[in-house]
Design a protein around this motif. Structure first.
Motif: not given
Length: 320
Positions: A212-214, A219-220, A232-233, A242-243
């Motif tokens: 769970y990546d905020g 950090t992407f 799941v990312h 936003v990459p």
């Protein structure tokens, strides 16, 4: 009444304590006196750069709780004096709000005003993450970014309640104890990427089931490299960048999702059901809310500065 209004987008200095006409409840609306408003990174993004539907001039804020003081035509599901809460109503940094009844839920007895205000958006977000974005099962391992923040603390508790293992990421050493207190099994101190090797070591070389990546762009990639095949990312950091990515960049056949809480509560029925589940967890003692800071509504700019500093923990609230 007074509200926090901006005339242009920019830093916290554009926020003004502004006197405005009192709103009037129209058909299907309730007039609500604010009890507490939640502060979210979504608010800082709307202030700084705007988003669709959030273009200056505007009153900031989206989440809060309060007390019904008047009812518009056709409203029979609420009464004057009811305690109500909402997770999304633009313009929530205001002493009075005219809110569509379909956006409101009643606050059960046994749940304090501040708790209700603090849990709506972040509680529904964490519920969305752990049930729909990736339904955590007993034995699953989840990586939680900003594990000492408002979403991270609730997310950690919900993962543990579903039988999962939590690897929490925090930006400062002093936040590690807070994440552990919420139930994190392991805590890594990282302000950016470079944590994938430690995650793999903690998972016996397999990788996590979900991240769970905020954390934004920084950090992407590490989040993706921390996952096992078909992991799941769940990426929810758009205001941090936003990459650009091609499908062929995804490692380990992982799944990438951008969860939006509105998709979790697309109907009044879903809002009441999912909010009720979060409230039940609070009443059963499976979930606690950490209030990290309380600010006068007029001092909302200071709350924005503090949350953007990354030095805060838990939920920040504005009180009228």
């Amino acid at each position: 009444m007074h509200a926090i209004r901006i005339e242009e987008h920019g830093g916290p200095e554009v926020m003004r304590w502004t006197e405005l006409p009192d709103p009037v409840a129209g058909p299907g609306e309730a007039l609500v006196r604010l009890g507490a408003a939640g502060v979210n990174f979504m608010d800082t993004g709307a202030r700084e750069q705007g988003t669709p539907g959030w273009v200056a001039p505007l009153v900031l804020g989206a989440e809060g709780m309060g007390y019904v003081v008047a009812l518009g035509e056709g409203v029979d599901s609420l009464a004057v004096g009811d305690r109500v809460a909402w997770y999304y109503h633009p313009g929530s940094y205001a002493e009075l709000l005219a809110v569509p009844v379909d956006s409101l839920v009643k606050v059960p007895e046994g749940i304090a005003d501040e708790t209700a205000a603090a849990v709506m958006l972040q509680g529904l977000t964490a519920h969305h993450f752990t049930t729909a974005s990736y339904a955590v099962r007993p034995g699953d391992t989840a990586v939680v970014h900003a594990a000492a923040g408002g979403v991270g603390l609730l997310l950690t508790q919900m993962i543990k309640a579903r039988g999962g293992t939590v690897i929490g990421l925090v930006s400062r050493e002093e936040k590690a104890a807070i994440a552990k207190e919420a139930g994190a099994d392991h805590v890594l101190v990282r302000s950016g990427g470079g944590f994938e090797d430690e995650v793999r070591e903690l998972t016996g070389g397999q990788g996590a089931h979900v991240v769970y990546d905020g954390g934004g762009s920084a950090t992407f990639r590490s989040s993706q490299l921390s996952l096992r095949p078909h992991g799941v990312h769940a990426y929810y950091g758009p205001f941090m960048g936003v990459p650009e990515i091609r499908p062929t960049d995804l490692p380990q056949s992982i799944l990438l999702t951008y969860p939006v809480v509105q998709h979790h509560v697309p109907t009044r029925e879903a809002l009441v059901r999912h909010t009720g589940e979060v409230f039940d967890m609070l009443l059963d003692g499976k979930l606690t809310v950490r209030i990290g800071g309380r600010y006068p509504l007029a001092d909302a700019a200071r709350a924005h500065r503090d949350i953007e500093s990354r030095r805060t923990t838990g939920k920040l609230l504005l009180l009228p």
